[in-house]
Motif scaffolding. Structure first.
Motif, PDB file in Angstrom:
ATOM      1  N   ASP A 176       0.933  -0.974   0.031  1.00 34.55           N
ATOM      2  CA  ASP A 176       0.115  -0.049  -0.038  1.00 34.55           C
ATOM      3  C   ASP A 176       0.707   1.261   0.082  1.00 34.55           C
ATOM      4  O   ASP A 176       1.386   1.780   1.089  1.00 34.55           O
ATOM      5  CB  ASP A 176      -0.989  -0.150   1.301  1.00 34.55           C
ATOM      6  CG  ASP A 176      -1.738   1.031   1.355  1.00 34.55           C
ATOM      7  OD1 ASP A 176      -1.974   1.723   0.305  1.00 34.55           O
ATOM      8  OD2 ASP A 176      -2.566   1.368   2.346  1.00 34.55           O
TER       9      ASP A 176
ATOM     10  N   GLU B  21      -3.082  10.315  -0.579  1.00 32.68           N
ATOM     11  CA  GLU B  21      -4.113   9.363  -0.514  1.00 32.68           C
ATOM     12  C   GLU B  21      -4.498   8.968   0.793  1.00 32.68           C
ATOM     13  O   GLU B  21      -5.700   8.966   1.318  1.00 32.68           O
ATOM     14  CB  GLU B  21      -3.655   8.113  -1.304  1.00 32.68           C
ATOM     15  CG  GLU B  21      -4.784   7.435  -1.982  1.00 32.68           C
ATOM     16  CD  GLU B  21      -5.201   6.117  -0.655  1.00 32.68           C
ATOM     17  OE1 GLU B  21      -6.179   5.344  -1.116  1.00 32.68           O
ATOM     18  OE2 GLU B  21      -4.459   5.927   0.257  1.00 32.68           O
ATOM     19  N   GLU B  22      -3.605   8.812   1.601  1.00 38.76           N
ATOM     20  CA  GLU B  22      -3.724   8.240   3.138  1.00 38.76           C
ATOM     21  C   GLU B  22      -4.456   9.252   3.787  1.00 38.76           C
ATOM     22  O   GLU B  22      -5.031   8.852   4.958  1.00 38.76           O
ATOM     23  CB  GLU B  22      -2.751   7.661   3.581  1.00 38.76           C
ATOM     24  CG  GLU B  22      -1.743   6.557   2.887  1.00 38.76           C
ATOM     25  CD  GLU B  22      -2.505   5.314   3.002  1.00 38.76           C
ATOM     26  OE1 GLU B  22      -3.668   5.270   3.355  1.00 38.76           O
ATOM     27  OE2 GLU B  22      -1.946   4.173   2.485  1.00 38.76           O
TER      28      GLU B  22
ATOM     29  N   HIS C 250      -1.866  -1.458   6.434  1.00 39.30           N
ATOM     30  CA  HIS C 250      -1.872  -0.405   7.494  1.00 39.30           C
ATOM     31  C   HIS C 250      -0.983  -0.407   8.748  1.00 39.30           C
ATOM     32  O   HIS C 250      -1.319  -0.005   9.797  1.00 39.30           O
ATOM     33  CB  HIS C 250      -3.012   0.508   7.599  1.00 39.30           C
ATOM     34  CG  HIS C 250      -3.491   1.442   6.624  1.00 39.30           C
ATOM     35  ND1 HIS C 250      -4.320   2.367   6.838  1.00 39.30           N
ATOM     36  CD2 HIS C 250      -3.126   1.470   5.233  1.00 39.30           C
ATOM     37  CE1 HIS C 250      -4.456   3.205   5.480  1.00 39.30           C
ATOM     38  NE2 HIS C 250      -3.815   2.292   4.629  1.00 39.30           N
TER      39      HIS C 250
HETATM   40 ZN   LIG Z   1      -3.690   2.790   2.506  1.00 38.57          ZN
END
Ligand SMILES: [Zn+2]
Length: 511
Positions: free
Chosen positions: A314, A351-352, A465
Protein backbone atom coordinates in the motif's frame (compact mmCIF):
# COMPACT_ATOMS: atom_id res chain seq x y z
CA UNK A 1 -21.90 -19.47 -21.78
CA UNK A 2 -23.10 -15.92 -21.62
CA UNK A 3 -19.60 -14.56 -21.02
CA UNK A 4 -18.25 -16.32 -24.08
CA UNK A 5 -21.04 -14.89 -26.20
CA UNK A 6 -20.31 -11.35 -25.07
CA UNK A 7 -16.59 -11.75 -25.65
CA UNK A 8 -17.29 -13.12 -29.15
CA UNK A 9 -19.60 -10.25 -30.01
CA UNK A 10 -17.04 -7.76 -28.78
CA UNK A 11 -14.24 -9.27 -30.81
CA UNK A 12 -16.48 -9.02 -33.84
CA UNK A 13 -17.29 -5.37 -33.21
CA UNK A 14 -13.64 -4.51 -32.62
CA UNK A 15 -12.66 -6.15 -35.91
CA UNK A 16 -15.38 -4.44 -37.88
CA UNK A 17 -14.47 -1.09 -36.35
CA UNK A 18 -10.85 -1.56 -37.24
CA UNK A 19 -11.80 -2.33 -40.82
CA UNK A 20 -14.02 0.75 -41.06
CA UNK A 21 -11.40 3.20 -39.80
CA UNK A 22 -8.93 3.18 -42.64
CA UNK A 23 -6.54 5.71 -41.14
CA UNK A 24 -6.00 3.58 -38.04
CA UNK A 25 -2.51 2.10 -38.13
CA UNK A 26 -2.25 -1.66 -38.07
CA UNK A 27 -2.41 -2.79 -34.45
CA UNK A 28 1.00 -3.65 -33.04
CA UNK A 29 1.56 -6.62 -30.78
CA UNK A 30 1.91 -5.48 -27.14
CA UNK A 31 3.22 -8.84 -25.88
CA UNK A 32 6.98 -8.25 -26.19
CA UNK A 33 6.62 -4.98 -24.28
CA UNK A 34 4.37 -6.43 -21.58
CA UNK A 35 7.04 -9.08 -21.09
CA UNK A 36 9.48 -6.38 -19.94
CA UNK A 37 7.36 -5.98 -16.79
CA UNK A 38 9.14 -8.61 -14.74
CA UNK A 39 9.02 -9.76 -11.11
CA UNK A 40 12.73 -8.93 -10.73
CA UNK A 41 12.36 -5.41 -12.02
CA UNK A 42 9.37 -4.72 -9.79
CA UNK A 43 11.26 -6.10 -6.83
CA UNK A 44 14.25 -3.88 -7.50
CA UNK A 45 12.08 -0.74 -7.49
CA UNK A 46 9.92 -1.78 -4.58
CA UNK A 47 12.83 -2.47 -2.22
CA UNK A 48 13.80 1.17 -2.79
CA UNK A 49 10.33 2.78 -2.74
CA UNK A 50 9.32 0.80 0.36
CA UNK A 51 12.80 0.89 1.91
CA UNK A 52 13.80 2.53 5.19
CA UNK A 53 15.35 5.45 3.30
CA UNK A 54 11.86 6.63 2.26
CA UNK A 55 10.67 6.65 5.88
CA UNK A 56 7.16 5.49 5.04
CA UNK A 57 6.53 8.32 2.53
CA UNK A 58 4.14 10.35 4.64
CA UNK A 59 2.61 13.27 2.75
CA UNK A 60 4.45 16.60 3.16
CA UNK A 61 7.48 15.01 4.85
CA UNK A 62 11.07 14.38 3.75
CA UNK A 63 10.26 10.73 3.03
CA UNK A 64 7.53 11.73 0.58
CA UNK A 65 9.89 14.16 -1.13
CA UNK A 66 12.56 11.46 -1.49
CA UNK A 67 10.03 9.12 -3.06
CA UNK A 68 8.87 11.90 -5.39
CA UNK A 69 12.47 12.52 -6.46
CA UNK A 70 12.97 8.81 -7.15
CA UNK A 71 9.86 8.67 -9.33
CA UNK A 72 10.78 11.89 -11.12
CA UNK A 73 14.28 10.57 -11.85
CA UNK A 74 12.81 7.37 -13.23
CA UNK A 75 10.47 9.31 -15.53
CA UNK A 76 13.38 11.51 -16.65
CA UNK A 77 15.68 8.58 -17.29
CA UNK A 78 12.99 6.96 -19.42
CA UNK A 79 12.70 10.13 -21.49
CA UNK A 80 9.11 10.90 -20.50
CA UNK A 81 8.18 14.57 -20.72
CA UNK A 82 7.25 16.53 -17.58
CA UNK A 83 3.49 16.30 -17.04
CA UNK A 84 2.93 19.69 -15.42
CA UNK A 85 4.26 22.35 -17.80
CA UNK A 86 8.03 22.25 -17.44
CA UNK A 87 7.84 20.34 -14.15
CA UNK A 88 7.34 16.68 -13.29
CA UNK A 89 5.84 17.64 -9.96
CA UNK A 90 2.51 19.27 -9.31
CA UNK A 91 2.73 20.86 -5.87
CA UNK A 92 -0.26 21.42 -3.65
CA UNK A 93 -0.39 23.15 -0.28
CA UNK A 94 -0.69 21.30 3.03
CA UNK A 95 -1.12 22.96 6.41
CA UNK A 96 -0.23 21.81 9.89
CA UNK A 97 -0.80 23.59 13.18
CA UNK A 98 1.28 23.48 16.32
CA UNK A 99 -0.27 24.78 19.50
CA UNK A 100 1.69 27.44 21.31
CA UNK A 101 -0.57 27.80 24.35
CA UNK A 102 -4.13 27.32 25.57
CA UNK A 103 -5.76 28.68 28.71
CA UNK A 104 -9.18 28.95 30.31
CA UNK A 105 -10.14 30.84 33.47
CA UNK A 106 -13.50 31.35 35.16
CA UNK A 107 -13.75 34.02 37.83
CA UNK A 108 -10.03 33.86 38.46
CA UNK A 109 -9.80 30.05 38.65
CA UNK A 110 -7.67 28.54 35.92
CA UNK A 111 -8.44 25.17 34.39
CA UNK A 112 -6.14 22.55 32.98
CA UNK A 113 -5.68 21.88 29.28
CA UNK A 114 -6.46 18.31 28.19
CA UNK A 115 -8.18 17.65 31.50
CA UNK A 116 -10.81 20.35 31.91
CA UNK A 117 -10.84 21.63 28.37
CA UNK A 118 -9.46 21.09 24.90
CA UNK A 119 -9.64 22.76 21.51
CA UNK A 120 -9.61 21.56 17.92
CA UNK A 121 -6.53 23.33 16.49
CA UNK A 122 -7.51 23.12 12.85
CA UNK A 123 -10.69 25.18 13.15
CA UNK A 124 -9.44 27.56 15.86
CA UNK A 125 -7.50 30.78 15.42
CA UNK A 126 -5.12 32.60 17.72
CA UNK A 127 -7.01 34.83 20.13
CA UNK A 128 -7.30 35.87 23.76
CA UNK A 129 -10.76 36.89 24.94
CA UNK A 130 -11.99 38.34 28.21
CA UNK A 131 -15.81 38.11 28.46
CA UNK A 132 -18.04 39.19 31.34
CA UNK A 133 -21.24 37.40 30.30
CA UNK A 134 -21.88 33.83 29.17
CA UNK A 135 -25.07 32.84 27.37
CA UNK A 136 -26.34 29.34 28.09
CA UNK A 137 -28.12 28.10 24.95
CA UNK A 138 -29.22 24.47 25.41
CA UNK A 139 -27.85 22.27 22.66
CA UNK A 140 -26.87 25.35 20.67
CA UNK A 141 -29.40 24.62 17.94
CA UNK A 142 -30.90 27.52 16.04
CA UNK A 143 -32.76 26.50 12.90
CA UNK A 144 -36.27 25.87 11.58
CA UNK A 145 -36.85 22.98 13.99
CA UNK A 146 -35.78 24.59 17.21
CA UNK A 147 -34.17 27.77 18.60
CA UNK A 148 -32.07 27.31 21.72
CA UNK A 149 -31.12 31.00 21.50
CA UNK A 150 -34.73 32.22 21.84
CA UNK A 151 -35.17 35.05 24.31
CA UNK A 152 -31.52 36.04 24.69
CA UNK A 153 -29.14 38.30 22.84
CA UNK A 154 -25.88 36.42 22.23
CA UNK A 155 -24.25 39.19 20.21
CA UNK A 156 -20.60 39.65 21.19
CA UNK A 157 -20.89 37.07 23.95
CA UNK A 158 -19.41 33.69 24.80
CA UNK A 159 -22.04 30.93 24.59
CA UNK A 160 -22.18 27.71 26.55
CA UNK A 161 -23.93 24.72 25.01
CA UNK A 162 -24.21 21.00 25.66
CA UNK A 163 -22.89 18.43 23.20
CA UNK A 164 -25.37 16.10 21.56
CA UNK A 165 -28.83 16.41 20.08
CA UNK A 166 -32.25 16.62 21.75
CA UNK A 167 -33.81 13.20 22.43
CA UNK A 168 -36.54 13.52 19.80
CA UNK A 169 -34.01 14.36 17.09
CA UNK A 170 -31.39 11.74 17.77
CA UNK A 171 -30.08 10.36 14.51
CA UNK A 172 -32.81 11.96 12.44
CA UNK A 173 -31.45 15.36 11.50
CA UNK A 174 -29.08 16.72 8.92
CA UNK A 175 -27.50 18.59 11.80
CA UNK A 176 -26.08 15.32 13.09
CA UNK A 177 -23.98 15.07 9.95
CA UNK A 178 -22.79 18.68 9.84
CA UNK A 179 -19.80 18.99 12.17
CA UNK A 180 -20.03 22.81 12.13
CA UNK A 181 -23.77 23.16 12.85
CA UNK A 182 -23.16 24.41 16.41
CA UNK A 183 -20.57 26.95 15.20
CA UNK A 184 -22.87 28.11 12.41
CA UNK A 185 -25.72 28.67 14.85
CA UNK A 186 -23.45 30.52 17.28
CA UNK A 187 -22.12 32.73 14.51
CA UNK A 188 -25.60 33.45 13.17
CA UNK A 189 -26.58 34.63 16.66
CA UNK A 190 -23.50 36.83 16.92
CA UNK A 191 -21.54 34.81 19.49
CA UNK A 192 -17.76 35.25 19.59
CA UNK A 193 -16.78 31.91 21.18
CA UNK A 194 -18.39 28.59 22.06
CA UNK A 195 -17.93 26.49 25.17
CA UNK A 196 -19.30 23.03 24.54
CA UNK A 197 -19.79 20.68 27.48
CA UNK A 198 -18.16 17.47 26.31
CA UNK A 199 -19.66 14.04 26.62
CA UNK A 200 -17.04 12.40 28.82
CA UNK A 201 -13.53 13.78 29.00
CA UNK A 202 -12.60 16.70 26.72
CA UNK A 203 -9.06 15.33 26.31
CA UNK A 204 -7.89 15.21 22.73
CA UNK A 205 -5.34 12.62 21.69
CA UNK A 206 -1.82 13.46 20.58
CA UNK A 207 0.55 16.21 21.50
CA UNK A 208 0.83 19.83 20.48
CA UNK A 209 0.88 19.10 16.77
CA UNK A 210 -2.41 18.96 14.90
CA UNK A 211 -3.27 16.80 11.92
CA UNK A 212 -2.33 18.00 8.45
CA UNK A 213 -5.10 19.50 6.33
CA UNK A 214 -5.50 21.00 2.89
CA UNK A 215 -8.32 23.53 3.27
CA UNK A 216 -6.12 26.21 4.82
CA UNK A 217 -8.08 29.11 3.38
CA UNK A 218 -11.62 28.86 4.67
CA UNK A 219 -14.75 30.40 3.23
CA UNK A 220 -15.96 30.86 6.80
CA UNK A 221 -13.97 31.26 9.98
CA UNK A 222 -16.06 30.15 12.93
CA UNK A 223 -15.94 31.26 16.57
CA UNK A 224 -13.30 29.37 18.55
CA UNK A 225 -14.86 26.35 20.22
CA UNK A 226 -13.54 24.95 23.48
CA UNK A 227 -14.68 21.54 24.66
CA UNK A 228 -15.10 21.85 28.42
CA UNK A 229 -15.70 19.53 31.36
CA UNK A 230 -18.83 19.66 33.50
CA UNK A 231 -16.72 21.32 36.22
CA UNK A 232 -16.02 24.30 33.98
CA UNK A 233 -19.71 24.56 33.07
CA UNK A 234 -20.69 24.36 36.74
CA UNK A 235 -18.21 27.12 37.59
CA UNK A 236 -20.09 29.38 35.18
CA UNK A 237 -23.70 28.28 35.78
CA UNK A 238 -23.48 27.53 39.49
CA UNK A 239 -26.45 25.64 40.94
CA UNK A 240 -28.32 25.84 37.62
CA UNK A 241 -25.91 23.44 35.95
CA UNK A 242 -27.40 20.20 37.25
CA UNK A 243 -30.96 21.33 36.62
CA UNK A 244 -30.11 22.28 33.03
CA UNK A 245 -28.35 18.98 32.46
CA UNK A 246 -31.43 17.06 33.63
CA UNK A 247 -33.85 19.22 31.66
CA UNK A 248 -31.92 18.72 28.43
CA UNK A 249 -32.21 14.95 28.73
CA UNK A 250 -35.92 15.14 28.06
CA UNK A 251 -36.34 18.31 26.06
CA UNK A 252 -35.25 21.84 26.60
CA UNK A 253 -34.68 24.58 29.08
CA UNK A 254 -34.70 28.30 28.32
CA UNK A 255 -31.60 30.23 27.35
CA UNK A 256 -30.16 32.41 30.08
CA UNK A 257 -27.36 34.90 30.57
CA UNK A 258 -24.85 34.25 33.37
CA UNK A 259 -22.51 36.86 34.72
CA UNK A 260 -19.03 35.31 34.86
CA UNK A 261 -15.54 36.56 34.06
CA UNK A 262 -14.20 34.12 31.49
CA UNK A 263 -10.77 34.25 29.87
CA UNK A 264 -10.24 32.11 26.77
CA UNK A 265 -6.76 31.93 25.34
CA UNK A 266 -5.47 30.00 22.34
CA UNK A 267 -2.39 30.46 20.17
CA UNK A 268 -1.00 28.36 17.36
CA UNK A 269 1.47 28.60 14.52
CA UNK A 270 0.50 27.19 11.15
CA UNK A 271 3.20 25.65 9.02
CA UNK A 272 2.58 25.93 5.30
CA UNK A 273 3.94 22.74 3.81
CA UNK A 274 3.51 21.18 0.42
CA UNK A 275 3.22 17.79 -1.17
CA UNK A 276 3.13 16.75 -4.81
CA UNK A 277 1.83 14.58 -7.56
CA UNK A 278 4.57 13.34 -9.88
CA UNK A 279 3.48 13.29 -13.52
CA UNK A 280 5.26 11.86 -16.55
CA UNK A 281 3.89 12.32 -20.06
CA UNK A 282 4.22 10.31 -23.23
CA UNK A 283 2.92 11.98 -26.37
CA UNK A 284 0.69 9.87 -28.58
CA UNK A 285 0.64 9.75 -32.37
CA UNK A 286 -2.50 10.50 -34.41
CA UNK A 287 -4.77 10.84 -31.32
CA UNK A 288 -2.30 12.70 -29.13
CA UNK A 289 -4.87 15.25 -27.88
CA UNK A 290 -6.71 12.47 -26.10
CA UNK A 291 -5.35 10.88 -22.95
CA UNK A 292 -5.09 7.69 -20.94
CA UNK A 293 -4.25 8.13 -17.26
CA UNK A 294 -2.49 5.45 -15.24
CA UNK A 295 -2.43 6.33 -11.55
CA UNK A 296 -1.14 5.05 -8.22
CA UNK A 297 -0.48 6.74 -4.90
CA UNK A 298 3.10 6.85 -3.66
CA UNK A 299 2.45 8.20 -0.17
CA UNK A 300 1.93 6.06 2.91
CA UNK A 301 1.66 6.52 6.67
CA UNK A 302 5.23 7.58 7.48
CA UNK A 303 6.77 6.97 10.89
CA UNK A 304 5.22 6.88 14.34
CA UNK A 305 7.66 7.05 17.24
CA UNK A 306 10.42 6.03 14.82
CA UNK A 307 8.56 2.91 13.69
CA UNK A 308 8.40 2.97 9.91
CA UNK A 309 5.21 2.04 8.06
CA UNK A 310 6.84 0.76 4.87
CA UNK A 311 3.71 0.52 2.75
CA UNK A 312 5.17 -2.05 0.36
CA UNK A 313 1.79 -3.29 -0.83
CA UNK A 314 0.00 0.00 0.00
CA UNK A 315 0.86 1.44 -2.40
CA UNK A 316 4.50 0.79 -3.15
CA UNK A 317 3.19 -2.03 -5.35
CA UNK A 318 1.01 0.26 -7.48
CA UNK A 319 3.77 2.85 -7.69
CA UNK A 320 6.43 0.42 -8.87
CA UNK A 321 3.90 -1.27 -11.16
CA UNK A 322 3.32 2.12 -12.75
CA UNK A 323 7.09 2.74 -13.13
CA UNK A 324 7.43 -0.54 -15.01
CA UNK A 325 4.33 0.05 -17.13
CA UNK A 326 5.81 3.41 -18.15
CA UNK A 327 9.05 1.67 -19.09
CA UNK A 328 7.16 -0.86 -21.21
CA UNK A 329 5.42 1.93 -23.14
CA UNK A 330 8.76 3.71 -23.64
CA UNK A 331 10.22 0.54 -25.14
CA UNK A 332 7.21 0.20 -27.43
CA UNK A 333 7.61 3.78 -28.60
CA UNK A 334 11.34 3.29 -29.19
CA UNK A 335 10.40 0.33 -31.40
CA UNK A 336 8.10 2.57 -33.42
CA UNK A 337 5.00 1.20 -31.71
CA UNK A 338 4.09 4.09 -29.45
CA UNK A 339 0.46 4.64 -28.39
CA UNK A 340 -1.99 6.63 -30.50
CA UNK A 341 -3.33 8.53 -27.51
CA UNK A 342 -1.02 10.31 -25.09
CA UNK A 343 -0.41 8.59 -21.77
CA UNK A 344 -0.24 10.38 -18.43
CA UNK A 345 1.61 8.49 -15.72
CA UNK A 346 0.58 10.05 -12.46
CA UNK A 347 1.68 9.08 -8.98
CA UNK A 348 -0.25 11.04 -6.37
CA UNK A 349 0.33 11.71 -2.67
CA UNK A 350 -2.07 12.52 0.15
CA UNK A 351 -4.10 9.38 -0.52
CA UNK A 352 -3.82 8.09 3.03
CA UNK A 353 -4.85 11.52 4.37
CA UNK A 354 -8.00 11.66 2.27
CA UNK A 355 -7.25 11.33 -1.46
CA UNK A 356 -5.73 14.82 -1.48
CA UNK A 357 -3.37 14.57 -4.45
CA UNK A 358 -5.93 13.08 -6.80
CA UNK A 359 -8.54 15.59 -5.62
CA UNK A 360 -6.06 18.35 -6.42
CA UNK A 361 -5.40 16.91 -9.87
CA UNK A 362 -9.15 16.52 -10.43
CA UNK A 363 -9.62 20.21 -9.68
CA UNK A 364 -6.41 21.32 -11.43
CA UNK A 365 -5.93 18.82 -14.27
CA UNK A 366 -2.83 19.39 -16.36
CA UNK A 367 -4.58 17.75 -19.36
CA UNK A 368 -8.30 18.12 -20.06
CA UNK A 369 -10.45 15.57 -18.24
CA UNK A 370 -13.10 15.57 -20.96
CA UNK A 371 -10.38 14.32 -23.31
CA UNK A 372 -9.18 11.73 -20.81
CA UNK A 373 -10.70 8.48 -21.95
CA UNK A 374 -9.94 6.47 -18.82
CA UNK A 375 -8.10 6.34 -15.52
CA UNK A 376 -6.60 2.97 -14.61
CA UNK A 377 -5.79 3.20 -10.91
CA UNK A 378 -3.58 0.71 -9.10
CA UNK A 379 -3.64 0.57 -5.32
CA UNK A 380 -2.26 -2.62 -3.71
CA UNK A 381 -1.46 -5.34 -6.26
CA UNK A 382 1.36 -7.22 -4.52
CA UNK A 383 -0.38 -9.42 -1.97
CA UNK A 384 -3.08 -12.04 -1.55
CA UNK A 385 -6.33 -11.56 0.31
CA UNK A 386 -6.39 -14.33 2.94
CA UNK A 387 -10.17 -13.99 3.20
CA UNK A 388 -10.65 -14.84 -0.44
CA UNK A 389 -12.08 -18.25 -1.22
CA UNK A 390 -10.79 -20.50 -3.97
CA UNK A 391 -7.60 -20.19 -6.01
CA UNK A 392 -5.65 -17.15 -4.85
CA UNK A 393 -2.65 -17.48 -7.11
CA UNK A 394 -4.13 -15.75 -10.14
CA UNK A 395 -6.70 -13.06 -9.41
CA UNK A 396 -7.26 -9.35 -9.02
CA UNK A 397 -10.25 -7.43 -7.70
CA UNK A 398 -11.64 -5.15 -10.38
CA UNK A 399 -13.76 -2.24 -9.20
CA UNK A 400 -15.71 0.48 -10.99
CA UNK A 401 -15.41 -0.72 -14.59
CA UNK A 402 -19.18 -0.49 -15.16
CA UNK A 403 -19.90 2.83 -13.44
CA UNK A 404 -19.56 5.45 -16.19
CA UNK A 405 -19.14 3.71 -19.53
CA UNK A 406 -20.77 0.54 -20.78
CA UNK A 407 -17.78 0.16 -23.15
CA UNK A 408 -15.25 -0.44 -20.46
CA UNK A 409 -16.06 -3.75 -18.79
CA UNK A 410 -16.30 -5.77 -22.03
CA UNK A 411 -12.99 -4.32 -23.20
CA UNK A 412 -11.31 -4.98 -19.88
CA UNK A 413 -12.55 -8.58 -19.94
CA UNK A 414 -11.60 -9.25 -23.54
CA UNK A 415 -8.08 -7.89 -22.95
CA UNK A 416 -7.71 -10.14 -19.93
CA UNK A 417 -9.11 -13.15 -21.80
CA UNK A 418 -6.68 -12.55 -24.63
CA UNK A 419 -3.48 -11.89 -22.66
CA UNK A 420 -3.28 -12.25 -18.90
CA UNK A 421 -6.08 -14.68 -18.03
CA UNK A 422 -6.36 -13.57 -14.43
CA UNK A 423 -9.56 -14.24 -12.55
CA UNK A 424 -11.25 -10.84 -12.43
CA UNK A 425 -13.07 -10.75 -9.10
CA UNK A 426 -15.91 -8.23 -8.86
CA UNK A 427 -16.65 -8.74 -5.19
CA UNK A 428 -15.82 -5.14 -4.26
CA UNK A 429 -17.73 -3.71 -7.19
CA UNK A 430 -21.02 -4.60 -5.50
CA UNK A 431 -22.59 -1.28 -4.42
CA UNK A 432 -23.90 -3.08 -1.34
CA UNK A 433 -20.41 -4.09 -0.26
CA UNK A 434 -19.85 -2.59 3.17
CA UNK A 435 -16.14 -1.90 2.56
CA UNK A 436 -17.11 0.86 0.08
CA UNK A 437 -13.87 0.26 -1.79
CA UNK A 438 -15.07 2.27 -4.80
CA UNK A 439 -14.83 5.48 -2.77
CA UNK A 440 -11.53 4.69 -1.11
CA UNK A 441 -8.78 5.29 -3.63
CA UNK A 442 -7.74 7.89 -6.15
CA UNK A 443 -9.75 6.73 -9.16
CA UNK A 444 -12.76 8.21 -7.37
CA UNK A 445 -11.48 11.73 -8.01
CA UNK A 446 -11.46 10.96 -11.73
CA UNK A 447 -14.86 9.25 -11.61
CA UNK A 448 -16.49 12.18 -9.82
CA UNK A 449 -15.39 14.34 -12.77
CA UNK A 450 -16.91 11.87 -15.22
CA UNK A 451 -13.78 10.01 -16.35
CA UNK A 452 -14.44 6.25 -16.63
CA UNK A 453 -12.14 4.28 -14.34
CA UNK A 454 -10.94 0.84 -13.39
CA UNK A 455 -9.50 0.23 -9.97
CA UNK A 456 -7.14 -2.76 -9.51
CA UNK A 457 -6.78 -4.06 -5.97
CA UNK A 458 -5.69 -7.25 -4.17
CA UNK A 459 -7.79 -6.82 -1.02
CA UNK A 460 -6.58 -6.22 2.51
CA UNK A 461 -4.58 -8.50 4.80
CA UNK A 462 -3.14 -8.65 8.32
CA UNK A 463 -0.29 -6.28 7.41
CA UNK A 464 -2.59 -3.63 5.94
CA UNK A 465 -1.68 -0.23 7.47
CA UNK A 466 0.83 -1.85 9.80
CA UNK A 467 4.63 -1.53 9.96
CA UNK A 468 4.79 -5.14 8.73
CA UNK A 469 3.65 -4.28 5.18
CA UNK A 470 7.17 -4.91 3.88
CA UNK A 471 8.64 -5.78 0.44
CA UNK A 472 9.69 -9.30 1.45
CA UNK A 473 6.02 -10.29 1.76
CA UNK A 474 5.13 -9.40 -1.83
CA UNK A 475 4.17 -12.02 -4.41
CA UNK A 476 6.20 -10.55 -7.28
CA UNK A 477 5.03 -13.07 -9.85
CA UNK A 478 1.38 -12.27 -9.29
CA UNK A 479 2.17 -8.56 -9.02
CA UNK A 480 3.84 -8.66 -12.45
CA UNK A 481 0.78 -10.33 -13.97
CA UNK A 482 -1.52 -7.71 -12.52
CA UNK A 483 0.72 -4.89 -13.74
CA UNK A 484 0.75 -6.53 -17.18
CA UNK A 485 -3.05 -6.58 -17.17
CA UNK A 486 -3.03 -2.82 -16.53
CA UNK A 487 -0.48 -2.36 -19.31
CA UNK A 488 -2.52 -4.37 -21.84
CA UNK A 489 -5.70 -2.55 -20.87
CA UNK A 490 -3.98 0.83 -21.18
CA UNK A 491 -2.59 -0.27 -24.55
CA UNK A 492 -6.09 -1.08 -25.79
CA UNK A 493 -7.47 2.20 -24.39
CA UNK A 494 -4.67 4.18 -26.03
CA UNK A 495 -4.97 2.53 -29.44
CA UNK A 496 -8.67 1.91 -30.07
CA UNK A 497 -10.40 4.25 -32.49
CA UNK A 498 -12.84 5.90 -30.10
CA UNK A 499 -12.66 7.28 -26.63
CA UNK A 500 -14.83 5.38 -24.18
CA UNK A 501 -18.37 6.61 -24.48
CA UNK A 502 -19.75 8.11 -21.27
CA UNK A 503 -23.25 6.73 -21.40
CA UNK A 504 -24.03 6.25 -17.70
CA UNK A 505 -25.15 9.30 -15.69
CA UNK A 506 -22.55 10.67 -13.31
CA UNK A 507 -24.91 10.46 -10.33
CA UNK A 508 -25.52 6.74 -10.75
CA UNK A 509 -22.16 5.98 -9.11
CA UNK A 510 -23.21 7.58 -5.80
CA UNK A 511 -25.60 4.80 -4.88
ZN1 LIG B 1 -3.65 2.78 2.57
Amino acid sequence: MRKLFIAGALLFSLTSQAQKAKKAPKAADPKPFAATITPDDLKKHLYIVAGAEMEGRETATDGQKKAAAYIENHFKSLGLAPGNGSSYQQLYPVFQDSMVRAGLEVNGKSFEYNKDFSINFASAYTSTLFGGDVVFAGYGISDSTRDDYAGVNAKGKIVLVFAGTPPAQTGTTVRGRNPFAIQEAAQKNGAIAVLQVANGSPRRPGGNKGNMYVNGFRKTIYPNTFLISEEVAAAIMGADFNAAKEALKTGTTPAKVYSANVMLDFAKVTAQLNSSNVIGFMEGTDLKDEYVVISAHYDHLGKRDNVIYFGADDDGSGTTGLLDIAEAFVKAKAAGKGPRRSIIFITVSGEEKGLWGSAYYGDHPTYPLDKTTVDLNIDMIGRIDPKRKGDSTNYVYVVGDDKLSSDLKPISESVNNKYTKLELDYKYNDPKDTERIYYRSDHFNFARKGVPIIFYFNGTHADYHRPTDTPDKIDYVQMAKRAQLVFYTAWEMANRNDMLKRDIPLDAQFR
